[in-house]
Design a protein around this motif. Structure first.
Motif, short mmCIF file in Angstrom:
data_model
loop_
_atom_site.label_atom_id
_atom_site.label_comp_id
_atom_site.label_asym_id
_atom_site.label_seq_id
_atom_site.Cartn_x
_atom_site.Cartn_y
_atom_site.Cartn_z
N LEU A 355 7.12 -75.03 10.13
CA LEU A 355 6.43 -73.75 10.01
C LEU A 355 6.93 -72.72 11.01
CD1 LEU A 355 2.74 -74.95 9.46
CD2 LEU A 355 4.41 -74.28 7.73
N LEU A 356 7.41 -73.19 12.16
CA LEU A 356 7.86 -72.27 13.20
C LEU A 356 9.25 -71.71 12.94
CD1 LEU A 356 6.69 -74.04 16.49
CD2 LEU A 356 5.96 -71.80 15.67
N ALA A 379 -0.97 -72.88 19.51
CA ALA A 379 -2.18 -72.67 18.72
C ALA A 379 -2.06 -73.20 17.29
CB ALA A 379 -2.54 -71.19 18.68
N LEU A 380 -0.84 -73.50 16.87
CA LEU A 380 -0.59 -73.80 15.45
C LEU A 380 -1.33 -75.06 14.97
CD1 LEU A 380 0.78 -72.88 12.92
CD2 LEU A 380 2.88 -74.04 13.65
N ALA A 387 -8.85 -75.69 10.19
CA ALA A 387 -8.92 -75.33 8.77
C ALA A 387 -8.97 -76.57 7.88
CB ALA A 387 -7.73 -74.45 8.40
N ALA A 388 -8.21 -77.60 8.23
CA ALA A 388 -8.20 -78.82 7.43
C ALA A 388 -9.54 -79.52 7.48
CB ALA A 388 -7.09 -79.75 7.91
N GLY A 426 -1.01 -73.40 -5.97
CA GLY A 426 -2.12 -73.04 -5.11
C GLY A 426 -2.16 -73.82 -3.80
N SER A 427 -1.21 -74.76 -3.61
CA SER A 427 -1.18 -75.58 -2.40
C SER A 427 -0.87 -74.70 -1.19
CB SER A 427 -0.14 -76.69 -2.52
OG SER A 427 -0.45 -77.55 -3.59
N THR A 428 -1.60 -74.93 -0.11
CA THR A 428 -1.45 -74.12 1.10
C THR A 428 -0.89 -74.96 2.25
OG1 THR A 428 -3.65 -74.62 1.97
CG2 THR A 428 -3.46 -72.79 0.39
N ALA A 429 -0.55 -74.26 3.31
CA ALA A 429 -0.08 -74.95 4.52
C ALA A 429 -1.14 -75.91 5.04
CB ALA A 429 0.29 -73.93 5.59
#
Length: 571
Positions: A355-356, A379-380, A387-388, A426-429
Motif C-alpha cells: 500500500l505504501l 498509522a497504516l 476498520a477491519a 467492491g473489495s476494499t483495502a
C-alpha cells in the motif's frame, strides 16, 4: 564475596530475534523484570547481505556481537552497580535454524578478513529459503530404502529452514567456504560459547534443542545422521559429522563461565554461569509458565508453536507434519513438540509495503512535496485494524492463504506461495487486510488440528510475542477461528524471561527448571473467548481456506513437475 551473597541474585536473559537482540535483567527470586535493553542489528537494518526476491536472508556475526553488547550495557545502566554485580547467570535464546560455518578455532568465517563481506560465511537466518532443492534431496534420501528415515522425529519432512539443507547448499555454492568450514554452529550455541571463551569445536557445548529439532539428532540412530547419509546429501559434507559433536545438553546446564574480557565490556561480574542455549520459542514457552498440554504460540514475524507432553505419551510414536519432537528441548523432563507458521506478522508488513509503494514513489518523483511518510506508515496498520474490526462477520470477504513465505506446519513445503481470492469490484483495502488476518488465524487452527488429529491433546492456548500484546483484533480473530479460548502472557519478553529462568538454574539459584519457573514465569494478563454465534460461519470459512490451499498445493506441484520435465528434455 560476602556482600555479594547477601544480595538478591539476578540473571540476564538474551533473546536474539530477527531484527534485534533484547537483554532482560530479572530478579531471580521474585521474577521481577528490573530493566531491559534492545539494540537493532545495524547491517541488517541497512539490508546488507540479503536478497529478498531470492529468499536470501543473512546476518553478519558482528551484528550479534555489537548489538548484544549495546543491549546488555543498556539494561545494566538502568540499575545500580550493586544490582549489576548481583547478576549470577546469563541465558541465551535465538531464532532457528540459524547456522553459520566456523573454522578450526570455532570462529565464524565472516569474522575473518577474507570472508568479511561474503554472505555465505555468515549466519543463515531461519527464513532463508535458498536451499529448497537441498531439503528436497534430504527428504528423498531419508525416505528411500537406502537409509533410516532420519526425518522420523522432525515431522517426516525436512525443511529448507533447517541446518543440513543450509550447510550443504552453501557448501555446494561456495567452494571457498566449503574448504575453510571446519564445522557449523547454530546461533543459540555460538553466543554462549563466545561469552565463555569455549568456541573451539572440541569444547563448544551444543544444545539438544537445536540438535534434535533441526540437525536430526536422535539417540535411536546414535546421534547425528550417518556419514554415508550426509555425503549422499552432498559430497561437501564429507567428514563433517566427526567434526561436529557427540553429546548434547539441556538449557539448564552450564555452557561455560563469563570471561574476564566480556565481564569488563558488559559491566558484569566475571565467572558467572552461562547456560546452554536454546531456540527462542522453546524458552518462550518456559517463560510463559507452560506445562503439559499447553500450546504456546510465539507470535511475531512468523510463529513458533511449542506443545509439551509427558515423554511416555509419545514414546516412539512419530507425530507427522510438525517440526520435531525432542525430549528436553524446552522443559528438561518433557518432550517438546514444535510447529509454526513461516509468516504471520510478515504478511501484514508485506501488505503495508504494498500500500505504501505509490506514496513512496510519488514522493521520490516529487521532492518538493512535504509529507511525513513515516507518520503515515506507522498509522497504516492501526487504521486498517480499526476498520477491519468494525466489519460485520460474513462469508463475502476476501479469502486468503497465508503461505507467502512457504508453509512450516502442517507438512513443511517452502515452495508454496500465498494467494487472495473471492474478490470483486467492491473489495476494499480493509477487506483484503481482514482476509489476511483471517488467513493467519486459519494457519494457526491448522496447527492445533494437526496435533489433536494425532491424539495429542491441547488443553490450553497461550499467546506470547508482540502481536499478542498489541493487537486485540488479531487475537480475537484467532480465538474465533480456532474455536478455543486464548490467554495472553503479561510479560512482553517471555523468550528473554525463559532464558533468564534457565540462567537461574544454571547458576544454582534453583535446583530444577520447574521450581524456577514457578517463581519467575509470567502471569496471564488477558483472555480471548471465541464468539459462539459465528461458529458455523467460521467452520465454513475454514473449509474454504483448506480447499483453496489444496488447489494452490496442486498448482505448485504441477509447476514443479513441468520444470522437472523441461529440464530432462533439455538434458
Amino acid at each position: 564475596m560476602e556482600n555479594r551473597q547477601k544480595r538478591e541474585p539476578c540473571v540476564i536473559g538474551l533473546d536474539f530475534g530477527s531484527d534485534s537482540v533484547r537483554a532482560l535483567l530479572v530478579n531471580a527470586r521474585s521474577g521481577a523484570e528490573l530493566s531491559s535493553g534492545v539494540a537493532e542489528y545495524p547491517r541488517w537494518k541497512e539490508g546488507k547481505y540479503c536478497q529478498p526476491a531470492r529468499s536470501q536472508f543473512r546476518h553478519h556475526p558482528k551484528d550479534y556481537l555489537e548489538s548484544m553488547t549495546q543491549a546488555i550495557q543498556a539494561a545494566v545502566a538502568q540499575v545500580s552497580t550493586d544490582v549489576a554485580q548481583s547478576v549470577v547467570g546469563i541465558g541465551v535464546d535465538s531464532t532457528g535454524s540459524t547456522p553459520a560455518p566456523i573454522d578450526a578455532d570455532g570462529q565464524v568465517l565472516a569474522l575473518r578478513p577474507e570472508f568479511a563481506d561474503n554472505p555465505n560465511a555468515m549466519f543463515i537466518l531461519w527464513k532463508d529459503h535458498t536451499s529448497v532443492s537441498m531439503a528436497e534431496r534430504i527428504n528423498q534420501l531419508a525416505h528411500s530404502s537406502d537409509f533410516p528415515d532420519y526425518t522420523r522425529y522432525v515431522g517426516g519432512i525436512y525443511s529448507s529452514e533447517w541446518f543440513w539443507a543450509k550447510a550443504a547448499w552453501v557448501s555446494e555454492q561456495d567452494a571457498d567456504v566449503a574448504q575453510h568450514a571446519y564445522s557449523w554452529v547454530e546461533l543459540c550455541d555460538w553466543v554462549p560459547a563466545v561469552l565463555s571463551g569455549h568456541q573451539h569445536p572440541d569444547v563448544l557445548r551444543r544444545g539438544v534443542c537445536a540438535a534434535g529439532h533441526k540437525v536430526m539428532w536422535h539417540e535411536s540412530w546414535g546421534g547425528l545422521p550417518s556419514e554415508a547419509f550426509l555425503t549422499a546429501v552432498s559430497p561437501t559434507l564429507a567428514g563433517l559429522r566427526d567434526r561436529m559433536y557427540h553429546e548434547v545438553y539441556t538449557a539448564d546446564q552450564v555452557a561455560g563461565y563469563l570471561t574476564d574480557e566480556w565481564a569488563a565490556q558488559l559491566g558484569l561480574p566475571a565467572g558467572i554461569a552461562i547456560a546452554v542455549g536454546e531456540f527462542d520459542c522453546h524458552m518462550g514457552a518456559v517463560g510463559a509458565g507452560a506445562g503439559a498440554h499447553d500450546l504456546v504460540k510465539v507470535i511475531g514475524t512468523s510463529t513458533c508453536d511449542i506443545l509439551m507432553v509427558d515423554p511416555a505419551l509419545v514414546a516412539d510414536k512419530a507425530i507427522a507434519g510438525i517440526c520435531g519432537q525432542v525430549l528436553g528441548s524446552a522443559l528438561p523432563n518433557m518432550t517438546a513438540l514444535e510447529a509454526g507458521q513461516s509468516a504471520f506478522g510478515d504478511i501484514y508488513a508485506w501488505y503495508k509495503r504494498l500500500l505504501l509503494w505509490p506514496v513512496e514513489q510519488y514522493l521520490r518523483d516529487h521532492p518538493d512535496v512535504h509529507f511525513d511518510v513515516a507518520e503515515f506508515e506507522n498509522a497504516l496498520i492501526p487504521q486498517l485494524t480499526q476498520a477491519a474490526a468494525a466489519l460485520e462477520e460474513g462469508d463475502n470477504q476476501a479469502l486468503a492463504v497465508d503461505w507467502h513465505n512457504g508453509r512450516r506446519t502442517p507438512n513443511a513445503n517452502q515452495r508454496l506461495k500465498g494467494a487472495i481470492a473471492e474478490l470483486n469490484l467492491g473489495s476494499t483495502a480493509v477487506d483484503l487486510f481482514a482476509g489476511l488476518v483471517e488467513a493467519t488465524a486459519h494457519g494457526a487452527k491448522a496447527i492445533v488440528d494437526c496435533f489433536v488429529s494425532q491424539g495429542v491433546d491441547v488443553n490450553r492456548l497461550i499467546a506470547i510475542g508482540g502481536i499478542s500484546q498489541k493487537s486485540p483484533y488479531v487475537m480475537q480473530t484467532c480465538a474465533n477461528v480456532i474455536g478455543r479460548e486464548i490467554v495472553v502472557a503479561e510479560s512482553e519478553q517471555c523468550c528473554a524471561l525463559g532464558a533468564a529462568i534457565f540462567a537461574a538454574v544454571a547458576a544454582g539459584v534453583y535446583p530444577t527448571t520447574q521450581e524456577a519457573q514457578a517463581q519467575m514465569a509470567s502471569p496471564i494478563s488477558r483472555t480471548y473467548t471465541p464468539a459462539s454465534a459465528i461458529a458455523n460461519l467460521r467452520a465454513t470459512r475454514y473449509a474454504m481456506y483448506r480447499h483453496l490451499g489444496q488447489s494452490l498445493e496442486q498448482l505448485s506441484q504441477d509447476r514443479l513437475d513441468d520444470v522437472t520435465s523441461l529440464s530432462k528434455e533439455d538434458a
